[in-house]
Enzyme design. Structure first.
Site, PDB file in Angstrom:
ATOM      1  CE  LYS A 175      -2.026  90.456  64.378  1.00 41.42           C
ATOM      2  NZ  LYS A 175      -1.913  89.096  64.942  1.00 41.42           N
TER       3      LYS A 175
ATOM      4  CG  ASP B 298      -1.998  88.378  68.368  1.00 42.80           C
ATOM      5  OD1 ASP B 298      -3.169  87.980  68.206  1.00 42.80           O
ATOM      6  OD2 ASP B 298      -1.415  89.097  67.539  1.00 42.80           O
TER       7      ASP B 298
ATOM      8  N   GLY C 250       7.111  88.395  62.738  1.00 42.41           N
ATOM      9  CA  GLY C 250       6.218  89.541  62.636  1.00 42.41           C
ATOM     10  C   GLY C 250       5.450  89.798  63.920  1.00 42.41           C
ATOM     11  N   GLY C 251       4.330  90.511  63.785  1.00 44.75           N
ATOM     12  CA  GLY C 251       3.550  90.916  64.950  1.00 44.75           C
ATOM     13  C   GLY C 251       3.066  89.768  65.815  1.00 44.75           C
ATOM     14  CB  ALA C 252       1.258  86.620  65.079  1.00 41.27           C
TER      15      ALA C 252
ATOM     16  CB  THR D 120      14.439  89.176  56.921  1.00 35.68           C
ATOM     17  OG1 THR D 120      13.704  89.327  55.715  1.00 35.68           O
ATOM     18  CG2 THR D 120      15.522  90.230  56.994  1.00 35.68           C
ATOM     19  CB  VAL D 121      18.787  85.859  59.460  1.00 40.59           C
ATOM     20  CG1 VAL D 121      19.393  85.407  60.795  1.00 40.59           C
ATOM     21  CG2 VAL D 121      18.592  84.654  58.561  1.00 40.59           C
TER      22      VAL D 121
ATOM     23  N   GLY E 143      -5.367  77.043  64.736  1.00 40.92           N
ATOM     24  CA  GLY E 143      -5.447  78.404  65.251  1.00 40.92           C
ATOM     25  C   GLY E 143      -6.776  78.813  65.841  1.00 40.92           C
TER      26      GLY E 143
END
Length: 275
Positions: free
Chosen positions: A64, A100, A128-130, A152-153, A239
């Protein structure tokens, strides 16, 4: 009309079932297929789809964000989010969109009112993308108290900053410790998705009663995250709704037809229960 979804892995996607059903219901000639595309073949595959006269395609994990560099134009919103899940090909050019966030929001509003959403302390698991699409739509809708938890902050920091959210960024351990403070907790990671059904990004055992646990995964219908949240007395949202609503928005972009979402939610749910 040729349509597809690209991802890696993609075997168990219900997108072909959904979109082929809608094509038939709308009296359109065409087909929709699932194409497994390894990350190192993304650019090559996008060019191939254009050359083969596809009308468009959906984009899922893990493409994405990386797909943007290969597209001719990207809508402002998708550019701001840094993620594309829908591509329309017109006159040999590829146009990127993100459905999304709005798809998730439509699903969320089946469980919570507009005011409840805007007043809630929200935790999004993943960056991430979503997560980008969902955070963007929630913020546009009026929700500001959105925290982001990610392995990963720095990616969580970036998402908070880019959307001007008033919540906190944190690692998963900190989120686990604080999970009982939130009114809505949304898993946007692939943890718990078939076939890895025993995984979960966070343990929802300590969620507060009456809160809402939402998972963007639809296979299985009830992930470990949702099972533990339900046992804790939380409301749950799988979902399927997001999957269908975001798909319907994409389908409309490709065909100018509005498909039957209510019927499809029932069909997908029934189909998943039979597996």
């Amino acid at each position: 009309m040729k349509l597809a979804v690209i991802g890696y892995p993609i075997h168990h996607s219900k997108s072909p079932f959904m979109h082929n059903s809608w094509l038939k219901e709308c009296g359109l000639k065409g087909s929709y297929e699932a194409l497994e595309v390894p990350p190192d073949q993304l650019g090559e595959q996008i060019e191939d789809l254009r050359k083969r006269n596809f009308s468009g395609y959906n984009v899922t994990i893990p493409h994405k964000e990386n797909i943007i560099q290969y597209l001719d134009e990207v809508e402002d919103r998708a550019t701001e989010l840094g993620a594309v899940n829908t591509v329309v090909i017109r006159d040999g050019k590829s146009y990127g969109y993100n459905t999304d966030g709005d798809g998730f929001l439509k699903s969320l509003l089946t469980k919570r009112t507009t005011k409840e959403v805007s007043d809630s302390q929200i935790l999004i698991i993943g960056a991430g993308g979503a997560a980008k699409g969902i955070a963007g739509s929630l913020h546009s809708f009026g929700a500001e108290k959105i925290s982001i938890a990610n392995r990963t902050v720095i990616k969580a920091d970036q998402l908070i900053e880019s959307h001007g959210l008033t919540g906190d960024s944190m690692d998963l351990a900190a989120a686990q410790h604080q999970i009982g403070l939130f009114d809505i907790v949304i898993n946007t990671t692939s943890q718990g998705m078939y076939p890895h059904i025993h995984q979960h990004a966070l343990d929802a055992t300590e969620m507060k009663a009456g809160s809402l646990a939402a998972d963007i995964i639809y296979n299985p219908l009830k992930t470990q995250f949702l099972k533990k949240a339900e046992a804790a007395g939380a409301d749950i949202l799988n979902g399927v709704g997001m999957f269908v609503f975001q798909g319907a928005l994409a389908f409309e972009k490709w065909t100018d037809k509005i498909p039957d979402t209510a019927s499809m939610i029932n069909k997908i749910t029934k189909d998943m229960k039979q597996e």
